[in-house]
Design a protein around this motif. Sequence first.
Motif, PDB file in Angstrom:
ATOM      1  N   LEU A 156      24.577  49.288 -24.750  1.00 18.93           N
ATOM      2  CA  LEU A 156      26.044  49.242 -24.839  1.00 18.93           C
ATOM      3  C   LEU A 156      26.561  49.717 -26.186  1.00 18.93           C
ATOM      4  CD1 LEU A 156      27.080  45.878 -23.111  1.00 18.93           C
ATOM      5  CD2 LEU A 156      27.178  48.197 -22.182  1.00 18.93           C
ATOM      6  N   LEU A 157      25.699  50.210 -27.046  1.00 20.94           N
ATOM      7  CA  LEU A 157      26.116  50.531 -28.418  1.00 20.94           C
ATOM      8  C   LEU A 157      27.047  51.736 -28.476  1.00 20.94           C
ATOM      9  CD1 LEU A 157      25.847  49.898 -31.437  1.00 20.94           C
ATOM     10  CD2 LEU A 157      23.852  51.408 -31.483  1.00 20.94           C
ATOM     11  N   LEU A 158      26.680  52.839 -27.856  1.00 21.89           N
ATOM     12  CA  LEU A 158      27.477  54.065 -27.931  1.00 21.89           C
ATOM     13  C   LEU A 158      28.201  54.395 -26.637  1.00 21.89           C
ATOM     14  CD1 LEU A 158      24.658  54.746 -29.862  1.00 21.89           C
ATOM     15  CD2 LEU A 158      26.281  56.507 -30.507  1.00 21.89           C
ATOM     16  N   CYS A 159      27.686  53.889 -25.537  1.00 15.87           N
ATOM     17  CA  CYS A 159      28.345  54.011 -24.239  1.00 15.87           C
ATOM     18  C   CYS A 159      27.628  53.058 -23.305  1.00 15.87           C
ATOM     19  CB  CYS A 159      28.293  55.456 -23.713  1.00 15.87           C
ATOM     20  SG  CYS A 159      26.653  55.964 -23.101  1.00 15.87           S
ATOM     21  N   ASP A 160      28.055  53.005 -22.053  1.00 16.25           N
ATOM     22  CA  ASP A 160      27.326  52.224 -21.058  1.00 16.25           C
ATOM     23  C   ASP A 160      26.177  53.098 -20.571  1.00 16.25           C
ATOM     24  OD1 ASP A 160      26.327  50.710 -19.040  1.00 16.25           O
ATOM     25  OD2 ASP A 160      28.192  50.565 -17.898  1.00 16.25           O
ATOM     26  N   LEU A 161      25.012  52.937 -21.194  1.00 17.71           N
ATOM     27  CA  LEU A 161      23.886  53.820 -20.900  1.00 17.71           C
ATOM     28  C   LEU A 161      23.405  53.665 -19.465  1.00 17.71           C
ATOM     29  CD1 LEU A 161      22.324  55.983 -22.415  1.00 17.71           C
ATOM     30  CD2 LEU A 161      20.707  54.241 -23.164  1.00 17.71           C
ATOM     31  N   GLU A 162      23.622  52.491 -18.878  1.00 18.76           N
ATOM     32  CA  GLU A 162      23.208  52.281 -17.491  1.00 18.76           C
ATOM     33  C   GLU A 162      24.008  53.158 -16.531  1.00 18.76           C
ATOM     34  OE1 GLU A 162      20.570  50.199 -16.447  1.00 18.76           O
ATOM     35  OE2 GLU A 162      20.275  50.450 -18.588  1.00 18.76           O
ATOM     36  N   LEU A 246      31.499  53.193 -33.812  1.00 21.65           N
ATOM     37  CA  LEU A 246      32.743  52.537 -33.412  1.00 21.65           C
ATOM     38  C   LEU A 246      32.580  52.111 -31.962  1.00 21.65           C
ATOM     39  CD1 LEU A 246      35.538  51.736 -34.421  1.00 21.65           C
ATOM     40  CD2 LEU A 246      36.410  53.915 -33.549  1.00 21.65           C
ATOM     41  N   ASN A 247      32.174  50.860 -31.775  1.00 22.25           N
ATOM     42  CA  ASN A 247      31.853  50.363 -30.440  1.00 22.25           C
ATOM     43  C   ASN A 247      33.107  49.916 -29.699  1.00 22.25           C
ATOM     44  OD1 ASN A 247      31.024  47.679 -28.724  1.00 22.25           O
ATOM     45  ND2 ASN A 247      29.439  49.276 -28.613  1.00 22.25           N
ATOM     46  N   ARG A 248      33.167  50.201 -28.417  1.00 23.90           N
ATOM     47  CA  ARG A 248      34.366  49.910 -27.635  1.00 23.90           C
ATOM     48  C   ARG A 248      34.597  48.405 -27.466  1.00 23.90           C
ATOM     49  NH1 ARG A 248      33.180  51.638 -21.447  1.00 23.90           N
ATOM     50  NH2 ARG A 248      35.222  50.658 -21.217  1.00 23.90           N
ATOM     51  N   TYR A 249      33.556  47.584 -27.596  1.00 22.47           N
ATOM     52  CA  TYR A 249      33.674  46.143 -27.377  1.00 22.47           C
ATOM     53  C   TYR A 249      33.875  45.347 -28.666  1.00 22.47           C
ATOM     54  CZ  TYR A 249      31.794  47.319 -22.765  1.00 22.47           C
ATOM     55  OH  TYR A 249      31.596  47.866 -21.520  1.00 22.47           O
ATOM     56  N   VAL A 250      33.203  45.738 -29.752  1.00 23.41           N
ATOM     57  CA  VAL A 250      33.202  44.889 -30.952  1.00 23.41           C
ATOM     58  C   VAL A 250      33.709  45.606 -32.196  1.00 23.41           C
ATOM     59  CG1 VAL A 250      31.339  43.469 -30.045  1.00 23.41           C
ATOM     60  CG2 VAL A 250      30.788  45.435 -31.501  1.00 23.41           C
ATOM     61  N   GLY A 251      34.024  46.894 -32.104  1.00 22.12           N
ATOM     62  CA  GLY A 251      34.565  47.599 -33.246  1.00 22.12           C
ATOM     63  C   GLY A 251      33.503  48.282 -34.095  1.00 22.12           C
ATOM     64  N   ARG A 252      33.830  48.494 -35.367  1.00 21.23           N
ATOM     65  CA  ARG A 252      32.959  49.262 -36.258  1.00 21.23           C
ATOM     66  C   ARG A 252      31.696  48.489 -36.625  1.00 21.23           C
ATOM     67  NH1 ARG A 252      34.055  53.768 -39.923  1.00 21.23           N
ATOM     68  NH2 ARG A 252      36.132  53.724 -39.013  1.00 21.23           N
ATOM     69  N   ILE A 290      27.492  40.178 -24.758  1.00 23.19           N
ATOM     70  CA  ILE A 290      28.160  40.921 -23.682  1.00 23.19           C
ATOM     71  C   ILE A 290      27.120  41.594 -22.790  1.00 23.19           C
ATOM     72  CG2 ILE A 290      29.665  42.884 -23.187  1.00 23.19           C
ATOM     73  CD1 ILE A 290      31.145  42.232 -25.812  1.00 23.19           C
ATOM     74  N   ALA A 291      26.109  42.168 -23.411  1.00 25.04           N
ATOM     75  CA  ALA A 291      25.060  42.847 -22.646  1.00 25.04           C
ATOM     76  C   ALA A 291      24.307  41.857 -21.761  1.00 25.04           C
ATOM     77  CB  ALA A 291      24.105  43.563 -23.599  1.00 25.04           C
ATOM     78  N   LEU A 292      24.060  40.648 -22.258  1.00 22.07           N
ATOM     79  CA  LEU A 292      23.368  39.640 -21.450  1.00 22.07           C
ATOM     80  C   LEU A 292      24.164  39.284 -20.209  1.00 22.07           C
ATOM     81  CD1 LEU A 292      21.961  37.173 -24.154  1.00 22.07           C
ATOM     82  CD2 LEU A 292      20.692  38.828 -22.769  1.00 22.07           C
ATOM     83  N   GLU A 293      25.482  39.241 -20.333  1.00 23.06           N
ATOM     84  CA  GLU A 293      26.332  38.920 -19.195  1.00 23.06           C
ATOM     85  C   GLU A 293      26.266  39.999 -18.123  1.00 23.06           C
ATOM     86  OE1 GLU A 293      30.198  38.421 -20.751  1.00 23.06           O
ATOM     87  OE2 GLU A 293      29.760  36.541 -21.812  1.00 23.06           O
ATOM     88  N   ARG A 294      25.953  41.240 -18.536  1.00 26.51           N
ATOM     89  CA  ARG A 294      25.931  42.356 -17.599  1.00 26.51           C
ATOM     90  C   ARG A 294      24.608  42.485 -16.879  1.00 26.51           C
ATOM     91  NH1 ARG A 294      30.035  46.310 -19.010  1.00 26.51           N
ATOM     92  NH2 ARG A 294      28.720  47.950 -18.143  1.00 26.51           N
ATOM     93  N   GLY A 295      23.590  41.751 -17.324  1.00 31.57           N
ATOM     94  CA  GLY A 295      22.327  41.781 -16.616  1.00 31.57           C
ATOM     95  C   GLY A 295      21.300  42.659 -17.306  1.00 31.57           C
ATOM     96  N   PRO A 296      20.061  42.743 -16.761  1.00 32.07           N
ATOM     97  CA  PRO A 296      18.972  43.501 -17.388  1.00 32.07           C
ATOM     98  C   PRO A 296      19.187  44.998 -17.342  1.00 32.07           C
ATOM     99  CG  PRO A 296      18.310  42.731 -15.215  1.00 32.07           C
ATOM    100  CD  PRO A 296      19.655  42.114 -15.501  1.00 32.07           C
ATOM    101  N   THR A 297      18.511  45.696 -18.246  1.00 31.20           N
ATOM    102  CA  THR A 297      18.562  47.155 -18.249  1.00 31.20           C
ATOM    103  C   THR A 297      17.610  47.705 -17.213  1.00 31.20           C
ATOM    104  OG1 THR A 297      16.817  47.345 -19.911  1.00 31.20           O
ATOM    105  CG2 THR A 297      19.065  47.165 -20.693  1.00 31.20           C
TER     106      THR A 297
END
Length: 300
Positions: A156-162, A246-252, A290-297
Motif C-alpha cells: 500500500l506504500l505507492l499504490c494498491d499493488l494488489e 506521499l502516501n494516499r492514506y497517511v501522508g508524507r 490499514i493493510a492488515l484490515e485489507r487482508g493478506p497479500t
Amino acid sequence: MTTTAQETAPHSRPRDEGSAVRRHELAAFLRSRRERIAPEQVGLPRGRRRRTPGLRREEVAQLSAVGVTWYTWLEQARDIQVSVQVLDALARALLLDPTERAHLFQLAGAVDPTPATACPSVTPALRSVLEQFEPYPACVQNSRYDILAHNRTYGLLLCDLEAVPPEDRNCMVLSFTHDEWRSSIVHLEETQRVMAARFRASMATHLGEPAWKMLLKRLSAQSPDFREAWDRHEVVAHRGKRKEFLNRYVGRVRVDHTDLWLGPGAGPRMVTYVPADEASRERLERLHAIALERGPTSPG
C-alpha cells in the motif's frame, strides 16, 4: 603500448544477436563518454576550430595509445576483438568511474571477475522474512525491477499493488507509466533518472535476453520520460538512499532505502524501507494497520 594484436579487421564470422546489440551499446556508450569530456580535463588545448563536443576520436585514440582506425571501428559497432589492456586504457582515457568502467567491460564481453549467480526462487523462508520486517515496507526484486514478492505495508506504500496485474508489477513500468505510483514519489524526476541508469548498468549482461528487450521496448514506447533518461547513457552503482513518498492514506513518509543482496552478484535483492524519523515511523505503523484490515497479500 602496441596494439597490432588487437587492431584486427572486423570479423566476418556470424555472431549471435546479443553480441550485435552489445556492440551497438558499446559504441553509443563510448561516444557519450567521449563527448562529455572537455579537452582541458585531459590536458589538451581546446583550439578555435573545435566543432565536436568533448574529445575527438583521434584524441581518445592518442590518450589510449590505440590506432585511430581501430577506435573508429569501435564507435561504429564493428565486430573486433578488444583486450582487457585496451579496455583499461580506454577507461582511464575517458575518466570512467568504477560503475562506468564495469559497464564498459560488460559491454565489451570481457570476463567479469565476480562470479555470476542464478536468481533464487522466493522461498517460504524468504516470505517469512518479509512479514517479519513489518510494519516497515519490504519487497524482493530482481535486477530487472520485477517485484517478485512484497509484504503488506509495501503493498500500500505507492499504490494498491494488489490491484496491479502481476505482469505489470515492475518498478520501472510503474515509475514511468502508473499515475498513482508516480504521484507517490516526491522526487520523481531524480528517481526516474537513477532507475534508468541502474537498469542500463544491469542490462549490460542481459542484452540478448527476450524479457529484457521486451521491457526496454515497452518502456520506450509508453514513456517519453524514459526515452529521455535512457538517451543519457548514464550508469550508476546500486546504493542505499533516503527517499520520500506521499502516501494516499497517511501522508508524507521519509525512509532510508537499503538493498539486501541475496547473492554475491548484482541480481536479486530484498528492498527495505526503514523510517527516517519518528513521524514516518508512526505513519508506517498506521499504514500497516490499514493493510492488515485489507487482508493478506497475493503470493507474487
